[in-house]
Design a protein around this motif. Structure first.
Motif, PDB file in Angstrom:
ATOM      1  N   LYS A 181       0.831  -1.298  -0.188  1.00 26.25           N
ATOM      2  CA  LYS A 181      -0.370  -0.424   0.164  1.00 26.25           C
ATOM      3  C   LYS A 181       0.552   1.300   0.197  1.00 26.25           C
ATOM      4  O   LYS A 181       0.240   2.378  -0.925  1.00 26.25           O
ATOM      5  N   MET A 182       1.494   0.931   0.473  1.00 27.16           N
ATOM      6  CA  MET A 182       2.698   1.973   0.742  1.00 27.16           C
ATOM      7  C   MET A 182       3.865   2.553  -0.541  1.00 27.16           C
ATOM      8  O   MET A 182       3.839   3.969  -1.027  1.00 27.16           O
ATOM      9  N   LYS A 188       2.021   8.148  -5.952  1.00 23.64           N
ATOM     10  CA  LYS A 188       1.443   9.354  -6.114  1.00 23.64           C
ATOM     11  C   LYS A 188       1.396  10.386  -5.103  1.00 23.64           C
ATOM     12  O   LYS A 188       1.447  11.650  -5.625  1.00 23.64           O
ATOM     13  N   SER A 189       2.383  10.601  -4.670  1.00 20.75           N
ATOM     14  CA  SER A 189       3.030  11.849  -3.954  1.00 20.75           C
ATOM     15  C   SER A 189       3.679  12.004  -4.361  1.00 20.75           C
ATOM     16  O   SER A 189       4.011  13.128  -4.483  1.00 20.75           O
ATOM     17  N   GLN A 190       4.974  11.646  -5.202  1.00 16.92           N
ATOM     18  CA  GLN A 190       5.842  11.922  -5.543  1.00 16.92           C
ATOM     19  C   GLN A 190       5.886  12.538  -6.854  1.00 16.92           C
ATOM     20  O   GLN A 190       5.886  14.017  -7.496  1.00 16.92           O
ATOM     21  N   ASN A 238       1.326   9.291   5.305  1.00 17.25           N
ATOM     22  CA  ASN A 238       1.953   9.668   6.313  1.00 17.25           C
ATOM     23  C   ASN A 238       0.183   8.746   7.518  1.00 17.25           C
ATOM     24  O   ASN A 238       1.240   7.681   8.426  1.00 17.25           O
ATOM     25  N   LYS A 239      -0.771   8.002   7.137  1.00 18.02           N
ATOM     26  CA  LYS A 239      -1.799   7.325   7.817  1.00 18.02           C
ATOM     27  C   LYS A 239      -0.799   5.567   7.710  1.00 18.02           C
ATOM     28  O   LYS A 239      -1.127   5.055   8.900  1.00 18.02           O
ATOM     29  N   ASP A 245       5.203   2.549  13.500  1.00 22.14           N
ATOM     30  CA  ASP A 245       5.679   2.763  14.679  1.00 22.14           C
ATOM     31  C   ASP A 245       4.946   2.311  16.176  1.00 22.14           C
ATOM     32  O   ASP A 245       5.283   2.064  17.043  1.00 22.14           O
ATOM     33  N   PRO A 246       3.475   2.931  16.209  1.00 17.58           N
ATOM     34  CA  PRO A 246       2.864   2.230  17.133  1.00 17.58           C
ATOM     35  C   PRO A 246       2.770   0.387  17.178  1.00 17.58           C
ATOM     36  O   PRO A 246       2.922  -0.145  18.582  1.00 17.58           O
TER      37      PRO A 246
END
Length: 585
Positions: A181-182, A188-190, A238-239, A245-246
């Motif tokens: 997914k990342m 898409k972010s780039q 970011n989601k 980490d959590p």
């Protein structure tokens, strides 16, 4: 891990340095095993009331030496790994920039400037992080994690170690699910960053037009809309990133609980000592970084993988202009024969040029005239080898221009477009751009030929005057004359003026053209212009419409024919006389 495979060519080339870096990481990890062991011994000695001064000093000295050794080991791996990652970025940046320089006009029509800038900045930085932080996170998670686990089993207890790492497989599952997914999210972010970068570049470049039409608010609103879109896309990234980490923290928390419960049982049953439990907890805390490093690693790799794919797509584009390795290396000299049967721009269906045939004898001058969109610039673009996909041939000195090596053909052509581009440098450096080794005398002679020398002398800094970004501090006519001087400085076999006198007055135009006729009696010149006074002294004038030649001949012949040329010439002469000017004849 695909990005590591894609960068394999670089890792193979620099394997020695990376091996030194990995050795530094290994040494750091091995030395990191010692402090928890020392702390465990201290706890046991204190608990048994057997700690002596000599023992304390020995342990503290050992701890100090280990700390200094760790400092040296960290310096080794940081210098090696971060140094090589910076070198990779330099290699990729040079390769990408050189690729830009080799690409043809079609490439730059397809990719916008802001997008290309984003590839050269944001994408390359993401790849650099793979070769630096990515290698660190990958190697450190394995080396530190592996050596710590071995120490936990050998120094303390293997059963406690197995119980403590039971939750760790959930981390691998999480990484696999979120990783895919990342990757898509980062692509898409780039892409969103590229669009935003392009919008910013266009708005800054076109700020004069925006202000002159009072469109500031609309342009800002459009820019803000793209910012909101980019932020929303990055919020999704970011989601996904925030989930690592959590979940890692939860997994480590479960490990601590299992360690305390089962480890306490082993202490009570005297299977291990209290000091060994303390050492084990210290070792477990050392696993926190490798666990987080795994999460960071997937972030780094997916972002770098997406960026590498984007850059690879650019690098895989090939120029339609082929530079023959066995091409003619001697520059062209002689007559120019243009025989193009048909030409159509890529991605277009309608023919742009049809049956264009003319010959310019060495030392001759050709005029190209016609309305906007008639095909004048298309004729010139083929001469400049911006496109090679045409039916027919163009011969310069008896050789098809496609058979010349580009390094032989292009330097023989001096091209001055209507829209002149000047660099943010001095007048001198802009004139001698094509010949950086030109002397001051040669620069001044070129400026004199373009009727600019007298004006330059009036500037406080003379030839050292800074022209500003794209020559913003100069008038349109001054910019055009600097471009003409720049072309004349290389004394080209073929000089092309593509409406390059449109911003100068009639008197200056006459001075420049008279100088060119006197200076270039043995060199070929092509003048494309909307102002017919620029071409009236040419040996032959071609009148173009819809990509075809509709009239041809000398000025006198065309005036006698009474066609489009004669009508347009008389109309321009009337307009000039009404303005109090005089058409040069």
């Amino acid at each position: 891990m695909g990005i590591f495979i894609k960068l394999g060519w670089y890792f193979k080339r620099e394997w020695k340095t990376y091996l030194v870096g990995v050795f530094g990481l290994l040494l750091t990890a091995l030395l990191g095993i010692v402090p928890p062991w020392i702390i465990g011994h201290l706890v046991d000695a204190i608990h048994k009331h057997s700690l002596t001064v000599q023992q304390l000093v020995t342990l503290l000295v050992t701890l100090t030496v280990v700390s200094l050794a760790q400092y040296l080991a960290r310096y080794i791996w940081r210098t090696a790994i971060w140094g090589e990652s910076a070198k990779l970025e330099a290699v990729m940046r040079e390769r990408l920039f050189w690729h830009y320089m080799q690409m043809d006009t079609e490439f730059f029509q397809h990719y916008r400037t802001g997008d290309l800038m984003a590839h050269a900045t944001n994408d390359l930085s993401a790849i650099q992080r793979v070769a630096g932080g990515g290698i660190l996170q990958f190697a450190d998670s394995i080396i530190t994690g592996g050596t710590t686990l071995v120490a936990m089993m050998l120094v303390v207890d293997w059963r406690l170690t197995i119980i403590a790492i039971l939750p760790f497989p959930f981390l691998a599952v999480m990484a696999r699910v979120l990783g895919k997914k990342m990757h898509n999210a980062f692509r898409k972010s780039q892409a969103a960053f590229s669009r935003l970068n392009n919008k910013a570049q266009e708005s800054i470049s076109g700020v004069k037009v925006i202000k002159s039409f009072g469109q500031e608010e609309d342009d800002v609103a459009e820019f803000n809309g793209q910012i909101d879109e980019t932020i929303e896309i990055n919020r999704q990234v970011n989601k996904l990133d925030a989930m690592f980490d959590p979940i890692t923290t939860m997994i480590m928390a479960v490990s601590y609980v299992l360690t305390i419960v089962y480890g306490g049982h082993l202490v009570v049953s005297q299977t291990i000592s209290l000091g060994e439990l303390v050492s084990f907890v210290s070792y477990l805390s050392m696993l926190v970084w490798p666990m987080f490093a795994i999460g960071m690693l997937f972030n780094t790799l997916e972002r770098g993988n997406a960026s590498y794919d984007r850059i690879a797509n650019i690098l895989n584009q090939h120029s339609g202009i082929l530079d023959k390795e066995d091409g003619v290396v001697k520059g062209p000299h002689g007559d120019l024969h243009y025989a193009v049967e048909s030409f159509t721009f890529p991605d277009e269906q309608d023919e742009n040029l049809h049956q264009i045939d003319f010959t310019i004898k060495e030392g001759g001058t050709l005029g190209l005239v016609g309305q906007v969109g008639s095909g004048k610039s298309s004729v010139i673009r083929l001469l400049l080898r911006q496109f090679d996909s045409y039916q027919g041939a163009i011969y310069f000195g008896g050789v098809d221009i496609r058979d010349y090596q580009l390094d032989a053909l292009i330097p023989a052509i001096g091209y001055v477009p209507q829209e002149t581009y000047l660099f943010s440098n001095t007048i001198r450096e802009n004139i001698r751009f094509a010949r950086p080794d030109a002397s001051q005398k040669e620069v001044e002679q070129a400026a004199a030929k373009s009727d600019l020398a007298d004006q330059i002398q009036t500037f406080p800094a003379g030839y050292d005057t800074q022209v500003g970004e794209e020559g913003i501090s100069l008038s349109g006519g001054q910019r055009q004359r600097i471009a003409i001087a720049r072309a004349l400085l290389i004394d080209p076999e073929l000089l092309i003026l593509d409406d390059a006198l449109s911003a100068v007055d009639a008197e200056t135009e006459t001075e420049i053209l008279q100088t060119l006729r006197a200076e270039r009696q043995d060199k070929t010149t092509i003048i494309a212009s909307h102002r017919l006074s620029s071409v009236m002294n040419a040996d032959e004038i071609l009148v173009m419409r819809d990509g075809q030649i509709i009239e041809r001949g000398s000025h006198d012949q065309l005036m006698a024919a009474g066609g489009w040329y004669a009508e347009t010439f008389n109309m321009q002469a009337l307009e000039t006389s009404e303005k109090g000017g005089q058409l040069n004849g």
